[in-house]
Scaffold this motif. Structure first.
Motif, PDB file in Angstrom:
ATOM      1  N   ASP A 161      -6.141 -10.927  -5.641  1.00  0.00           N
ATOM      2  CA  ASP A 161      -4.486 -11.446  -5.730  1.00  0.00           C
ATOM      3  C   ASP A 161      -4.058 -12.361  -4.026  1.00  0.00           C
ATOM      4  N   LEU A 162      -3.074 -13.013  -4.706  1.00  0.00           N
ATOM      5  CA  LEU A 162      -2.613 -13.071  -3.398  1.00  0.00           C
ATOM      6  C   LEU A 162      -1.284 -12.463  -2.570  1.00  0.00           C
ATOM      7  N   SER A 163      -0.506 -11.865  -3.720  1.00  0.00           N
ATOM      8  CA  SER A 163       0.721 -11.593  -3.864  1.00  0.00           C
ATOM      9  C   SER A 163       0.549  -9.542  -3.452  1.00  0.00           C
ATOM     10  N   VAL A 164       1.305  -9.242  -2.614  1.00  0.00           N
ATOM     11  CA  VAL A 164       1.885  -8.146  -2.222  1.00  0.00           C
ATOM     12  C   VAL A 164       3.095  -7.353  -2.553  1.00  0.00           C
ATOM     13  N   TYR A 165       3.269  -6.796  -2.201  1.00  0.00           N
ATOM     14  CA  TYR A 165       4.525  -6.012  -2.280  1.00  0.00           C
ATOM     15  C   TYR A 165       4.677  -4.081  -2.065  1.00  0.00           C
ATOM     16  N   ASP A 185      -7.944   3.387 -12.520  1.00  0.00           N
ATOM     17  CA  ASP A 185      -8.288   2.699 -11.173  1.00  0.00           C
ATOM     18  C   ASP A 185      -7.972   0.958 -11.185  1.00  0.00           C
ATOM     19  N   SER A 186      -6.788   0.331 -10.616  1.00  0.00           N
ATOM     20  CA  SER A 186      -5.875   0.030 -10.352  1.00  0.00           C
ATOM     21  C   SER A 186      -6.110  -1.334  -9.381  1.00  0.00           C
ATOM     22  N   GLY A 187      -7.005  -0.625  -8.514  1.00  0.00           N
ATOM     23  CA  GLY A 187      -8.143  -2.197  -7.991  1.00  0.00           C
ATOM     24  C   GLY A 187      -6.796  -2.013  -6.385  1.00  0.00           C
ATOM     25  N   VAL A 188      -5.690  -1.826  -6.362  1.00  0.00           N
ATOM     26  CA  VAL A 188      -4.934  -1.596  -4.693  1.00  0.00           C
ATOM     27  C   VAL A 188      -5.722  -0.469  -4.377  1.00  0.00           C
ATOM     28  N   THR A 189      -5.687  -0.332  -2.793  1.00  0.00           N
ATOM     29  CA  THR A 189      -5.470   0.506  -2.157  1.00  0.00           C
ATOM     30  C   THR A 189      -5.586   1.283  -1.063  1.00  0.00           C
ATOM     31  N   GLN A 190      -5.111   1.795  -1.164  1.00  0.00           N
ATOM     32  CA  GLN A 190      -4.245   2.273  -0.062  1.00  0.00           C
ATOM     33  C   GLN A 190      -4.732   3.468   0.981  1.00  0.00           C
ATOM     34  N   THR A 191      -4.486   2.636   2.099  1.00  0.00           N
ATOM     35  CA  THR A 191      -4.803   4.656   3.032  1.00  0.00           C
ATOM     36  C   THR A 191      -3.853   4.530   4.646  1.00  0.00           C
ATOM     37  N   PRO A 192      -2.732   5.816   4.874  1.00  0.00           N
ATOM     38  CA  PRO A 192      -3.930   6.754   4.422  1.00  0.00           C
ATOM     39  C   PRO A 192      -3.393   7.403   3.243  1.00  0.00           C
ATOM     40  N   LYS A 193      -3.690   8.494   2.077  1.00  0.00           N
ATOM     41  CA  LYS A 193      -2.680   8.676   1.079  1.00  0.00           C
ATOM     42  C   LYS A 193      -1.979  10.577   1.393  1.00  0.00           C
ATOM     43  N   HIS A 194      -1.980  10.289   2.935  1.00  0.00           N
ATOM     44  CA  HIS A 194      -0.925  11.610   3.227  1.00  0.00           C
ATOM     45  C   HIS A 194      -0.704  11.937   4.494  1.00  0.00           C
ATOM     46  N   LEU A 195       0.092  11.515   5.243  1.00  0.00           N
ATOM     47  CA  LEU A 195       0.738  11.440   6.549  1.00  0.00           C
ATOM     48  C   LEU A 195       1.919  12.263   7.091  1.00  0.00           C
ATOM     49  N   ILE A 196       1.730  13.133   8.281  1.00  0.00           N
ATOM     50  CA  ILE A 196       2.559  13.940   7.881  1.00  0.00           C
ATOM     51  C   ILE A 196       2.247  13.573  10.042  1.00  0.00           C
ATOM     52  N   THR A 197       3.865  12.545  10.502  1.00  0.00           N
ATOM     53  CA  THR A 197       4.639  12.792  11.399  1.00  0.00           C
ATOM     54  C   THR A 197       5.840  13.160  11.339  1.00  0.00           C
ATOM     55  N   ALA A 198       6.148  13.311  13.788  1.00  0.00           N
ATOM     56  CA  ALA A 198       7.154  13.544  14.104  1.00  0.00           C
ATOM     57  C   ALA A 198       8.215  12.844  14.154  1.00  0.00           C
ATOM     58  N   THR A 199       9.419  13.618  13.955  1.00  0.00           N
ATOM     59  CA  THR A 199      10.426  11.993  14.357  1.00  0.00           C
ATOM     60  C   THR A 199      10.778  11.573  15.930  1.00  0.00           C
ATOM     61  N   GLY A 200      10.879   9.829  15.095  1.00  0.00           N
ATOM     62  CA  GLY A 200      10.820   9.361  16.042  1.00  0.00           C
ATOM     63  C   GLY A 200       9.325   8.952  16.864  1.00  0.00           C
ATOM     64  N   GLN A 201       8.375   8.602  15.760  1.00  0.00           N
ATOM     65  CA  GLN A 201       6.873   8.297  15.993  1.00  0.00           C
ATOM     66  C   GLN A 201       6.886   6.872  15.003  1.00  0.00           C
ATOM     67  N   PRO A 239      -4.737 -12.770   7.087  1.00  0.00           N
ATOM     68  CA  PRO A 239      -5.807 -13.851   6.648  1.00  0.00           C
ATOM     69  C   PRO A 239      -6.980 -12.985   5.301  1.00  0.00           C
ATOM     70  N   ASP A 240      -6.719 -12.337   5.645  1.00  0.00           N
ATOM     71  CA  ASP A 240      -7.891 -11.570   4.590  1.00  0.00           C
ATOM     72  C   ASP A 240      -7.731 -10.809   3.709  1.00  0.00           C
ATOM     73  N   LEU A 241      -6.243 -11.063   4.029  1.00  0.00           N
ATOM     74  CA  LEU A 241      -5.083 -10.393   2.210  1.00  0.00           C
ATOM     75  C   LEU A 241      -4.581  -9.151   2.434  1.00  0.00           C
ATOM     76  N   HIS A 242      -4.708  -8.737   3.632  1.00  0.00           N
ATOM     77  CA  HIS A 242      -4.804  -6.630   3.353  1.00  0.00           C
ATOM     78  C   HIS A 242      -3.838  -7.451   3.582  1.00  0.00           C
ATOM     79  N   ASN A 249       0.560 -14.735   0.313  1.00  0.00           N
ATOM     80  CA  ASN A 249      -0.507 -15.663   1.020  1.00  0.00           C
ATOM     81  C   ASN A 249      -0.201 -15.582   2.882  1.00  0.00           C
ATOM     82  N   GLY A 250       0.567 -14.400   3.201  1.00  0.00           N
ATOM     83  CA  GLY A 250       0.180 -14.215   4.047  1.00  0.00           C
ATOM     84  C   GLY A 250       1.688 -14.835   4.915  1.00  0.00           C
ATOM     85  N   GLU A 251       2.605 -15.183   4.021  1.00  0.00           N
ATOM     86  CA  GLU A 251       3.963 -15.698   4.524  1.00  0.00           C
ATOM     87  C   GLU A 251       5.161 -14.771   3.914  1.00  0.00           C
ATOM     88  N   GLU A 252       6.078 -14.007   4.461  1.00  0.00           N
ATOM     89  CA  GLU A 252       7.558 -13.275   3.812  1.00  0.00           C
ATOM     90  C   GLU A 252       7.967 -14.758   2.337  1.00  0.00           C
TER      91      GLU A 252
END
Lengths: 114, 111
Positions: free
Chosen positions: A29-33, A1-17, A70-73, A51-54
């Motif tokens: 961690d302050l950096s997100v990629y 477990d890396s400690g990085v959490t992503q949601t949702p795990k799976h997603l199905i959607t239609a074109t244009g959505q 601000p909470d870094l997510h 830290n919130g900036e591109e």
């Protein structure tokens, strides 16, 4: 477990959505990629926030946008979806250690556009 | 960031050492060598990194040549679970630098 959490795990959607993928980085961690991995392509860097900036931008389409709160997510917003946007989307975060900058990845969000 | 060259695929018998080479002849003095692996459709997993000295952790060893133009990742006792794509990445030091993934080496560990 890396400690990085992503949601949702799976997603199905239609074109244009529009969909939103969410990432919680490792504690402190302050950096997100964000990365995209299609079936016929390797891991492609999309965008980085610090830290919130591109901080850096890769091959991210104009239909895609991201932000870090601000909470870094972080959230990756994908709009006007096309079939070709079907891919695995990975979030990663980094800790700045004594030697370099180690980046840890989440398990990804599978997006299927139908 | 310096480019890297890796063989597209390698095979290894279970229990034997897997030695994965990487060429990075244009590496500069302040660039690190990082290794990641990706087991089918899972998130890339950090393995090890180094600057100029050889490094070892619980997963692997990293041998960097004296001129730093190439390196070898060693999995001392490969198991079937080590079957994955292995990526060698050279990256500038400093905070917040992104990783650029190439095509990596597909390692297949067999009985």
């Amino acid at each position: 477990d890396s400690g990085v959490t992503q949601t949702p795990k799976h997603l199905i959607t239609a074109t244009g959505q529009r969909v939103t993928l969410r990432c919680s980085p490792r504690s402190g961690d302050l950096s997100v990629y964000w990365y995209q991995q299609s079936l016929d392509q390797g891991l492609q860097f999309l965008i980085q926030y610090y830290n919130g900036e591109e901080r850096a931008k890769g091959n991210i389409l104009e239909r895609f946008s991201a932000q870090q709160f601000p909470d870094l997510h972080s959230e990756l917003n994908l709009s006007s979806l096309e079939l070709g946007d079907s891919a695995l989307y990975f979030c990663a975060s980094s800790v700045r250690g004594r030697a370099g900058n180690t980046i840890y990845f989440g398990e990804g969000s599978w997006l299927t556009v139908v | 960031d310096a480019k890297t060259t890796q063989p597209p695929s390698m095979d290894c018998a279970e229990g034997r050492a897997a030695n994965l080479p990487c060429n990075h002849s244009t590496i500069s003095g302040n660039e690190y060598v990082y290794w990641y692996r990706q087991i089918h459709s899972q998130g890339p997993q950090y393995i090890i990194h180094g600057l100029k000295n050889n490094e070892t952790n619980e997963m692997a060893s990293l041998i960097i040549t004296e001129d730093r133009k190439s390196s070898t990742l060693i999995l001392p006792h490969a198991t079937l679970r080590d079957t994955a794509v292995y990526y060698c990445i050279v990256i500038l030091t400093g905070g917040g630098n992104k990783l650029t993934f190439g095509t990596g080496t597909q390692l297949k560990v067999e009985l």
